[in-house]
Design a protein around this motif. Sequence first.
Motif, short mmCIF file in Angstrom:
data_model
loop_
_atom_site.label_atom_id
_atom_site.label_comp_id
_atom_site.label_asym_id
_atom_site.label_seq_id
_atom_site.Cartn_x
_atom_site.Cartn_y
_atom_site.Cartn_z
N ILE A 357 -5.92 -16.27 -12.52
CA ILE A 357 -4.96 -15.22 -12.88
C ILE A 357 -3.53 -15.75 -12.84
CG2 ILE A 357 -4.01 -13.00 -12.13
CD1 ILE A 357 -6.79 -12.10 -11.44
N GLY A 358 -3.25 -16.64 -11.91
CA GLY A 358 -1.93 -17.25 -11.90
C GLY A 358 -0.87 -16.51 -11.12
N LYS A 359 -1.27 -15.54 -10.31
CA LYS A 359 -0.31 -14.85 -9.46
C LYS A 359 -1.01 -14.40 -8.19
CE LYS A 359 -0.89 -10.18 -11.42
NZ LYS A 359 -1.37 -9.53 -10.18
N SER A 360 -0.21 -14.09 -7.17
CA SER A 360 -0.77 -13.59 -5.91
C SER A 360 -1.02 -12.10 -6.03
CB SER A 360 0.20 -13.88 -4.76
OG SER A 360 0.37 -15.25 -4.59
N GLY A 361 -2.15 -11.67 -5.53
CA GLY A 361 -2.47 -10.25 -5.58
C GLY A 361 -1.76 -9.46 -4.49
N GLN A 362 -1.78 -8.15 -4.65
CA GLN A 362 -1.17 -7.23 -3.70
C GLN A 362 -2.23 -6.23 -3.24
OE1 GLN A 362 2.31 -7.08 -3.06
NE2 GLN A 362 2.87 -8.73 -4.44
N LEU A 363 -2.13 -5.83 -1.98
CA LEU A 363 -2.99 -4.79 -1.44
C LEU A 363 -2.12 -3.61 -1.05
CD1 LEU A 363 -5.75 -6.22 0.96
CD2 LEU A 363 -6.05 -4.55 -0.85
N TYR A 364 -2.32 -2.48 -1.72
CA TYR A 364 -1.59 -1.26 -1.39
C TYR A 364 -2.52 -0.33 -0.61
CZ TYR A 364 1.22 -2.95 -5.36
OH TYR A 364 1.97 -3.71 -6.23
N LEU A 365 -2.23 -0.08 0.64
CA LEU A 365 -3.04 0.82 1.46
C LEU A 365 -2.34 2.17 1.47
CD1 LEU A 365 -3.81 -1.68 4.35
CD2 LEU A 365 -5.07 -1.30 2.22
N ILE A 366 -2.93 3.14 0.76
CA ILE A 366 -2.21 4.35 0.40
C ILE A 366 -2.81 5.59 1.04
CG2 ILE A 366 -1.54 5.82 -1.55
CD1 ILE A 366 -1.52 3.31 -3.29
N GLY A 367 -1.97 6.36 1.68
CA GLY A 367 -2.35 7.67 2.17
C GLY A 367 -2.00 8.71 1.13
N THR A 368 -3.00 9.45 0.65
CA THR A 368 -2.77 10.42 -0.41
C THR A 368 -2.56 11.83 0.11
OG1 THR A 368 -5.15 10.75 -0.72
CG2 THR A 368 -4.08 9.06 -2.07
N ASP A 442 -3.23 9.94 6.08
CA ASP A 442 -2.49 8.70 6.26
C ASP A 442 -3.49 7.56 6.38
OD1 ASP A 442 -1.23 6.45 7.79
OD2 ASP A 442 0.52 7.77 7.67
N ALA A 443 -3.29 6.50 5.60
CA ALA A 443 -4.24 5.38 5.59
C ALA A 443 -4.36 4.72 6.95
CB ALA A 443 -3.83 4.34 4.55
N GLY A 444 -3.33 4.87 7.78
CA GLY A 444 -3.34 4.24 9.09
C GLY A 444 -3.80 5.15 10.21
N ILE A 445 -4.18 6.38 9.89
CA ILE A 445 -4.67 7.33 10.90
C ILE A 445 -6.05 7.80 10.47
CG2 ILE A 445 -4.24 9.53 12.06
CD1 ILE A 445 -1.27 9.10 11.56
N TYR A 446 -7.07 7.28 11.08
CA TYR A 446 -8.46 7.54 10.69
C TYR A 446 -8.72 7.14 9.23
CZ TYR A 446 -8.56 10.47 14.92
OH TYR A 446 -8.47 10.94 16.21
N GLY A 447 -7.89 6.25 8.68
CA GLY A 447 -8.04 5.84 7.29
C GLY A 447 -8.53 4.41 7.17
N MET A 448 -8.33 3.83 5.96
CA MET A 448 -8.87 2.52 5.66
C MET A 448 -7.97 1.36 6.08
SD MET A 448 -11.90 2.63 4.33
CE MET A 448 -11.95 0.97 3.65
N GLU A 469 0.97 -3.86 1.66
CA GLU A 469 1.98 -2.83 1.88
C GLU A 469 1.26 -1.52 2.19
OE1 GLU A 469 6.08 -1.01 -0.11
OE2 GLU A 469 4.94 -2.56 -1.15
N VAL A 470 1.68 -0.85 3.27
CA VAL A 470 1.08 0.41 3.69
C VAL A 470 2.00 1.55 3.29
CG1 VAL A 470 0.17 1.74 5.62
CG2 VAL A 470 -0.01 -0.76 5.64
N PHE A 471 1.43 2.54 2.60
CA PHE A 471 2.18 3.72 2.15
C PHE A 471 1.71 4.92 2.97
CE2 PHE A 471 2.22 0.72 -1.26
CZ PHE A 471 3.48 0.84 -1.86
#
Length: 609
Positions: A357-368, A442-448, A469-471
Amino acid sequence: MSILLEQFSSLCAIAPTSKAIKTLQPLCNRSGITLFVPDDLENFTPNTVTYKGKLSQHLEEIWSQYQGIIFVFATGAVVRLIAPLLQDKKSDPAVIVMDEAGENIVSLCGGHQGGGETLSRCLAQELGGKAIITGASASLNLPGIDVIGKPFGWRKGKGNWTAVSRAIAHQKPVAVIQEVGSTLWQNHLPENHCFQFETRETEAQVIITDRAVEINPQLSQVLWHPRVLWVGIGCERGTPQNVIQEALETTFKEFGLSESAIAGLATIDIKADELGLVELATEQNYPLKTYTPEELNLVRVPNPSSVVAQEVGTASVAEAAALKVAQASELVVNKQIFKSDQGAVTIAVARSRNEYIGKSGQLYLIGTGPGDINQITPAARAAITEADVILGYGLYLDLIHSLQRPGQIIERYAITEEKKRAERAISLANWGLNVAMVSSGDAGIYGMAGLVFEELTTENWDGKTPAVEVFPGITAMQAAAAKIGAPLMHDFCAISLSDLLTPWNVIKKRLMAAAEGDFITSLYNPRSRSRTEHIKIAQQIFSKHRPPDTPVALVRSVSREDEQITLTTLQEMLDHPIDMLTVVIIGNSSTRQHHHWMITPRGYLGFQP
């Protein structure tokens, strides 16, 4: 850095009025977007760049400096301004037009290749406005044919792109002949797409190949080249770049391969500083992978050489390096030897299963949030829209359907497949894709978020690649509290009654501590079909430390269409329906019920709990 800049290396905005500046400046400040204003507004606000004289002259000066330009002007005025500057959609910047309030954001030019459609969607999420997309592909919920390979690092080849795009817009059958590269894009097309994957009997064709294909002038054809070919190279010390380049070009021409499909170069570690090889890799933006003789000796090759083994400690450089880096078992091109007065070069080619792919991937951990799309933060909405891939539990994906865009890879998982989901997200991000992992609340509270970080650490993650990045999002507890007043105004805690991951004896200790400590307590996962007694025991524990009339709120499916709110008491709470979708909020000794509100005094009026 804002996710807007992950795809767009340089953006600017032009705001002609104080109201437009007020709308754009917060976004520009956090996203690194250059904000141009006329010189008569230079004292209006800091962090702007002024221009003097006519805007048309200023625009001519900056036209080629930015990948995207955002105008806060009337559409007609922008059309007249940019008309003399437009040259080619391959090189023109994306042009966005929006009103002063940021309510309507129009992708005017460069929608596909320039990324204008994606940019307008991201701006709409950041500003809380509506993206106006007028392209035919967007109306069909299809990605533009000239951008389908962009997330995977494919390179565009020859072809009549306009004719094929026209065929898609008219929903005529378009044959897809895909010989190499990821087929993920195929698996996430809308039901009414016009692509044909099992026939070539169409006038319009999309050919996805690593071969050097000649375009048929009688057909509407376009070429995409996934970067799957790794070139193993050996050379005499001091061989100049032009000789190595000529050897590579000759090999690819002889075997009918496309240089656009080259992923990178590979060789032995003692050649890491070989000037001609380094110059070639730098000039063509190829990664250069090197291996020790011991590593290369482990690779079985068709043409080992005892002479090479005596010189560098391995029987093969070009063939072994190509197979090693491509993780392949056979070569596309066995070693080819080229000799000249300036040096000798050996070339071999192997095909990788996965493209580079030629680039570094990103991980977005999102609370909806709890379910209402309006409660998702603008940054999280923009991340969802921008991502190449969205992963999540099916119900959560349904709730954010309106934020998804054509061409995204959407992968749905069962509620029990958390580990599988995390592993998949990390794998795709390591490959180079931008991946959004969504959790409710929230992704960081009982989330992934916790599980993803745990999995990353087991893989010896360096903390940087892939970038994470955590949202944050609004939790069910917060949303439920907002529906019933102000129950969390003093010290509180949250406890899950699910014992799938936590032993029940540990949960009981936490319940007893919360009850004895007079904490306002929110109970998650209070009752399931197979686990019916835990909520009863929790009620008994709290009843030992609080009066029977202690207010209790039962909030089910908060912020969703089937939301149900019940205000009751500690004594009577079990008389009402409680299930896995219910959040139970138990007040402390000072919590009171006033009509249909639940209130915990903070102590401002003199009362202390």
